[in-house]
Structures are given as structure tokens and as C-alpha cells.
Design a protein around this motif. Structure first.
Motif, PDB file in Angstrom:
ATOM      1  N   PHE A  13       0.890  -1.158   0.000  1.00 40.69           N
ATOM      2  CA  PHE A  13       0.000   0.000   0.000  1.00 40.69           C
ATOM      3  C   PHE A  13       0.926   1.204   0.000  1.00 40.69           C
ATOM      4  N   LEU A  16       4.326   1.039   1.963  1.00 40.89           N
ATOM      5  CA  LEU A  16       4.244  -0.015   2.986  1.00 40.89           C
ATOM      6  C   LEU A  16       4.144  -1.405   2.359  1.00 40.89           C
ATOM      7  N   ALA A  18       2.794  -4.427   2.940  1.00 42.77           N
ATOM      8  CA  ALA A  18       1.817  -5.028   3.863  1.00 42.77           C
ATOM      9  C   ALA A  18       1.955  -6.544   3.887  1.00 42.77           C
ATOM     10  N   PRO A  37       0.182  -9.576  15.383  1.00 37.94           N
ATOM     11  CA  PRO A  37      -0.280  -8.302  15.928  1.00 37.94           C
ATOM     12  C   PRO A  37      -1.009  -7.482  14.873  1.00 37.94           C
ATOM     13  N   SER A  38      -1.714  -6.468  15.336  1.00 39.45           N
ATOM     14  CA  SER A  38      -2.477  -5.596  14.444  1.00 39.45           C
ATOM     15  C   SER A  38      -1.561  -5.001  13.371  1.00 39.45           C
ATOM     16  N   GLY A  39      -2.046  -5.038  12.129  1.00 40.33           N
ATOM     17  CA  GLY A  39      -1.306  -4.392  11.037  1.00 40.33           C
ATOM     18  C   GLY A  39      -0.230  -5.250  10.399  1.00 40.33           C
ATOM     19  N   CYS A  40      -0.134  -6.542  10.775  1.00 36.38           N
ATOM     20  CA  CYS A  40       0.965  -7.366  10.232  1.00 36.38           C
ATOM     21  C   CYS A  40       0.621  -7.959   8.861  1.00 36.38           C
ATOM     22  N   GLY A  41      -0.593  -7.719   8.362  1.00 36.30           N
ATOM     23  CA  GLY A  41      -0.915  -8.139   6.996  1.00 36.30           C
ATOM     24  C   GLY A  41      -1.869  -9.317   6.885  1.00 36.30           C
ATOM     25  N   LYS A  42      -2.468  -9.735   7.980  1.00 37.21           N
ATOM     26  CA  LYS A  42      -3.339 -10.924   7.976  1.00 37.21           C
ATOM     27  C   LYS A  42      -4.545 -10.744   7.049  1.00 37.21           C
ATOM     28  N   THR A  43      -5.280  -9.646   7.265  1.00 43.03           N
ATOM     29  CA  THR A  43      -6.497  -9.425   6.471  1.00 43.03           C
ATOM     30  C   THR A  43      -6.157  -9.237   4.995  1.00 43.03           C
ATOM     31  N   THR A  44      -5.034  -8.592   4.723  1.00 45.34           N
ATOM     32  CA  THR A  44      -4.644  -8.391   3.321  1.00 45.34           C
ATOM     33  C   THR A  44      -4.437  -9.744   2.642  1.00 45.34           C
ATOM     34  N   GLU A 161     -11.529 -12.740  11.840  1.00 47.08           N
ATOM     35  CA  GLU A 161     -11.889 -12.414  13.232  1.00 47.08           C
ATOM     36  C   GLU A 161     -13.373 -12.661  13.471  1.00 47.08           C
TER      37      GLU A 161
HETATM   38  P1  ATP Z   1      -5.666  -6.115  12.125  1.00 48.55           P
HETATM   39  O1  ATP Z   1      -5.406  -7.284  13.038  1.00 48.55           O
HETATM   40  O2  ATP Z   1      -5.556  -4.790  12.851  1.00 48.55           O
HETATM   41  O3  ATP Z   1      -6.897  -6.231  11.300  1.00 48.55           O
HETATM   42  P2  ATP Z   1      -3.995  -7.047   9.946  1.00 48.55           P
HETATM   43  O4  ATP Z   1      -2.853  -7.891  10.385  1.00 48.55           O
HETATM   44  O5  ATP Z   1      -5.189  -7.740   9.403  1.00 48.55           O
HETATM   45  O6  ATP Z   1      -4.416  -6.057  11.104  1.00 48.55           O
HETATM   46  P3  ATP Z   1      -3.979  -5.621   7.441  1.00 48.55           P
HETATM   47  O7  ATP Z   1      -5.392  -5.141   7.577  1.00 48.55           O
HETATM   48  O8  ATP Z   1      -3.691  -6.687   6.465  1.00 48.55           O
HETATM   49  O9  ATP Z   1      -3.401  -6.037   8.873  1.00 48.55           O
HETATM   50  O10 ATP Z   1      -3.082  -4.353   7.121  1.00 48.55           O
HETATM   51  C1  ATP Z   1      -1.678  -4.447   6.912  1.00 48.55           C
HETATM   52  C2  ATP Z   1      -1.108  -3.046   6.786  1.00 48.55           C
HETATM   53  O11 ATP Z   1      -1.593  -2.452   5.583  1.00 48.55           O
HETATM   54  C3  ATP Z   1      -1.534  -2.100   7.901  1.00 48.55           C
HETATM   55  O12 ATP Z   1      -0.443  -1.263   8.211  1.00 48.55           O
HETATM   56  C4  ATP Z   1      -2.676  -1.321   7.317  1.00 48.55           C
HETATM   57  O13 ATP Z   1      -2.752  -0.023   7.887  1.00 48.55           O
HETATM   58  C5  ATP Z   1      -2.291  -1.258   5.845  1.00 48.55           C
HETATM   59  N1  ATP Z   1      -3.478  -1.221   4.970  1.00 48.55           N
HETATM   60  C6  ATP Z   1      -4.448  -2.153   4.886  1.00 48.55           C
HETATM   61  N2  ATP Z   1      -5.370  -1.844   3.959  1.00 48.55           N
HETATM   62  C7  ATP Z   1      -4.965  -0.665   3.429  1.00 48.55           C
HETATM   63  C8  ATP Z   1      -5.481   0.184   2.401  1.00 48.55           C
HETATM   64  N3  ATP Z   1      -6.597  -0.124   1.736  1.00 48.55           N
HETATM   65  N4  ATP Z   1      -4.786   1.307   2.129  1.00 48.55           N
HETATM   66  C9  ATP Z   1      -3.648   1.635   2.778  1.00 48.55           C
HETATM   67  N5  ATP Z   1      -3.100   0.858   3.749  1.00 48.55           N
HETATM   68  C10 ATP Z   1      -3.741  -0.261   4.071  1.00 48.55           C
END
Ligand code: ATP
Length: 353
Positions: A13, A16, A18, A37-44, A161
Motif C-alpha cells: 500500500f 508499505l 503489507a 499483531p495488528s497491522g501485520c498483513g493478515k487481512t490483506t 476475526e
Molecule cells: P488487524 O489485526 O488490525 O486487522 P492485519 O494484520 O489484518 O491487522 P492488514 O489489515 O492486512 O493487517 O493491514 C496491513 C497493513 O496495511 C496495515 O499497516 C494497514 O494499515 C495497511 N493497509 C491495509 N489496507 C490498506 C489500504 N486499503 N490502504 C492503505 N493501507 C492499508
């Protein structure tokens, strides 16, 4: 052939990274958790697998066939993937039956009806088929969301989640039911969670993520007893930490020597011991040491005891032990402690500071 395989998948992104060069395969009937942890890229990763995010680098295969790479981008609706999110995302204006029937467009009316009923029966919600979502509890809505995801008999289910909105007591029951339904159907499942206990409860294997990368992919018990690094070790519970220096294949700890076969002589190390790895010993010997109790806290199922181990230096060593809750020693009591070596880990450290 794997139900899902991600090969060297990367996603940015802006600046970053991700998701950074992630590879992962899930077999039919297997349940894998992405934990981190939050933001480590799981949802992506989940969104890339579903086709909700265009793939920037790597290959995604389902059942061996490429669904996304540099040239191909199969749309989500053609990927045979069931999705369940944290907010259930049920259609408020449709009954439970119609919600579950929503994705079953290619079936005859009677087939659709029986498939919906079958899915609702699997999750114990057949009696609620005419109800509307707002009349259901969170747990019931989550069951309907699961029925809707499995009704088309997808090869892969992605869960993001899915239980975080549920109250704690309900959560364990729904976790159990979810695993049962998905295993009964032989579905491959990839679930995102940041809760280590939830991942251990549900997963066959857990992929621990940090800053867009998979740090370790292993069974829950491998991760607990054989973590790849301190980050993974810390993820699964509280640790005592000591410093030491390798000395010909061993490091001296407050509990006697621990083997360090793969670390060079003279190198500084961190010794991490799970609180539950400090156990009651019989006598002072190679690994048994005498300690005195500083403080005991009864925490319901367990008690947490702080000990002081005299080491002949100015500062005594302090360790914490998680014991059975029947063990509530008075402050000052002298007790022999040992180490459960399966729960003690030695990692090289950059310095002895
Ligand atoms: P969480 O547990 O908080 O949901 P996560 O591990 O699922 O976090 P992701 O949602 O995959 O993390 O996000 C990974 C990184 O990419 C984060 O730093 C997030 O801020 C960033 N990110 C995710 N989606 C976007 C987007 N559409 N545009 C810009 N940055 C994004």
C-alpha cells in the motif's frame, strides 16, 4: 492438490510492504490460522486469496489452478470461496433462509431449499429459518453467517476475526461448532485472528506473522514448545528472561546448565522460560534450586508465584511460576524449583547488555 496455495505473494500500500513474499498452502479439510499483531498483513492475505484485492506479486492457486498471477485475475464470485467476517454482514431485510440461499443461484428451487435447510441444520439454526437477523443474538447471527458461507459447498472458507463480537462464554462454543462444521464438510479454512488461544483452540497449523512475513508455520504444540524466535515464544504466554554466555555447548542458568548445541562458544544468549516451565522440584541437584516465595496471587484456575533465587551476588534473581491454584505458599517459604526443559528456550542475543 492444495485447496489454496499462495506462492511468493507480495502486496504494497504505497511505500508499505503489507505482505512480503508470503508462501502458504492449505489442504482440503485443513484449518490454518493467520496469527499476529495488528497491522501485520493478515487481512490483506485473506483479501488477496478471496480476490477482493488485486494481486500485485506472486501466484494464487486453488485446487492447483491459477486464480491470480501477473496476467490472470479470477473475480471473487468465480473462486468457490465462502467468507465470514467479524460483523456477520447478513442482509437485514432478508429472512435467515433467504440470507443463506443468497449465493445459491445455480440450483433449482427445490435443491436450493434443501441445501439451505441442510446448512442451517449443520449450525443448529433450522428452527429460525423465517426469523430476521435483528431478532437473533450475536451467536445466532454468526451461525447463520457460517451456514451462508458453507451452503454453496466451497472448497475454501475464509474467516476474518469471526468471533470477536461475541461474548467470551459463547465464543468457545461457537469456535467448537465452526471447526466441526468445516471439518465435516472437508473444507479448507484460513482464519485471521490476533488471539493466540483462539488460534491454538481451532487450528491444525498456525502461521505467525510479523510485518508482512510469516515468521513460523507449525502446529500449535510445535509453536508452544519449539518457537523459532523470541517473538513467537512471547506470543504464546509470559516468560522469564535471563542472560547468559554459551560455554562449550551449554549455558548456565539459575536452574543449572541448558544445552546450546547450535550456538558458538562464547556467544551471548537470551534464555526464555515459560512461567509454567518453572515447576516444583524434589531436591537441590543439577536443575533443582532453592527459592523463597516473594508473593502469591491466586488467579482462579492457576496461581502465579513470584520467587527469589539467591545467587550470591548483590541482586537476587527473580522468577515467576504459574502453578495449580491449590498451590498458594506464604511469602518467605523456601521451595525447591526445577525447570521443565521443554518450556525453556535459548536464543542468540545481539549483546549481553
Ligand atoms: P488487524 O489485526 O488490525 O486487522 P492485519 O494484520 O489484518 O491487522 P492488514 O489489515 O492486512 O493487517 O493491514 C496491513 C497493513 O496495511 C496495515 O499497516 C494497514 O494499515 C495497511 N493497509 C491495509 N489496507 C490498506 C489500504 N486499503 N490502504 C492503505 N493501507 C492499508
Amino acid at each position: 492438490m492444495s485447496a489454496l496455495s499462495l506462492e511468493n505473494v507480495s502486496h504494497r500500500f504505497g511505500k508499505l510492504a503489507a505482505v512480503n513474499n508470503v508462501s502458504l498452502s492449505i489442504e482440503a479439510g485443513e484449518f490454518i490460522c493467520l496469527l499476529g499483531p495488528s497491522g501485520c498483513g493478515k487481512t490483506t492475505i485473506l483479501r488477496l486469496a478471496a480476490g477482493l484485492e488485486p494481486l500485485q506479486g506472486g501466484v494464487v492457486r486453488m485446487g492447483g489452478a491459477i486464480v491470480a498471477d501477473r496476467n490472470i485475475e479470477t473475480p471473487p464470485e468465480d473462486r468457490s470461496v465462502g467468507l465470514v467476517f467479524q460483523d456477520y454482514a447478513l442482509f437485514p431485510h432478508l429472512s435467515v433462509e433467504k440470507n443463506v440461499a443468497f449465493g445459491l443461484t445455480n440450483l433449482s428451487r427445490s435443491e436450493r431449499k434443501s441445501r439451505v435447510l441442510e446448512a442451517l441444520q449443520q449450525v443448529g439454526m433450522a428452527d429460525y429459518k423465517d426469523a430476521f437477523p435483528h431478532t437473533l443474538s450475536g451467536g445466532q447471527q454468526q451461525r447463520v453467517a457460517l451456514a451462508r458461507a458453507v451452503a454453496p459447498r466451497p472448497k475454501l472458507v475464509l474467516l476474518d476475526e469471526p468471533f470477536s463480537g461475541l461474548d467470551v462464554r459463547l465464543r468457545n462454543q461457537i469456535r467448537d461448532e465452526t471447526v466441526r462444521v468445516l471439518k465435516e464438510n472437508g473444507t479448507a479454512t484460513l482464519m485471521v485472528t490476533h488471539d493466540p488461544e483462539e488460534a491454538m483452540f481451532m487450528a491444525d497449523r498456525i502461521a505467525i506473522m510479523r510485518e508482512g512475513k510469516i515468521v513460523q508455520l507449525a502446529t500449535p504444540s510445535e509453536l508452544y514448545t519449539n518457537p523459532a524466535d523470541p517473538f513467537v515464544a512471547h506470543f504464546f504466554g509470559d516468560l522469564n528472561e535471563f542472560k547468559g554466555i554459551c560455554n562449550n555447548g551449554h549455558v548456565v542458568t539459575p536452574f543449572g546448565p541448558l544445552a546450546t548445541p547450535s550456538l558458538p562458544h562464547g556467544s551471548p544468549v537470551n534464555i526464555l522460560v515459560r512461567h509454567e516451565g518453572v515447576v516444583l522440584g524434589e531436591k537441590v541437584n543439577g536443575t533443582g534450586v532453592e527459592a523463597s516465595v516473594l508473593k502469591t496471587r491466586m488467579l482462579g484456575r492457576t496461581s502465579l508465584v513470584d520467587f527469589k533465587i539467591p545467587n550470591g551476588l548483590e541482586d537476587d534473581l527473580h522468577v515467576k511460576a504459574r502453578m495449580g491454584s491449590e498451590f498458594i505458599p506464604e511469602a518467605g517459604k523456601k521451595i525447591v524449583l526445577e525447570l521443565d526443559k521443554r518450556l525453556a528456550f535459548v536464543f542468540s542475543s545481539p549483546s549481553t547488555e
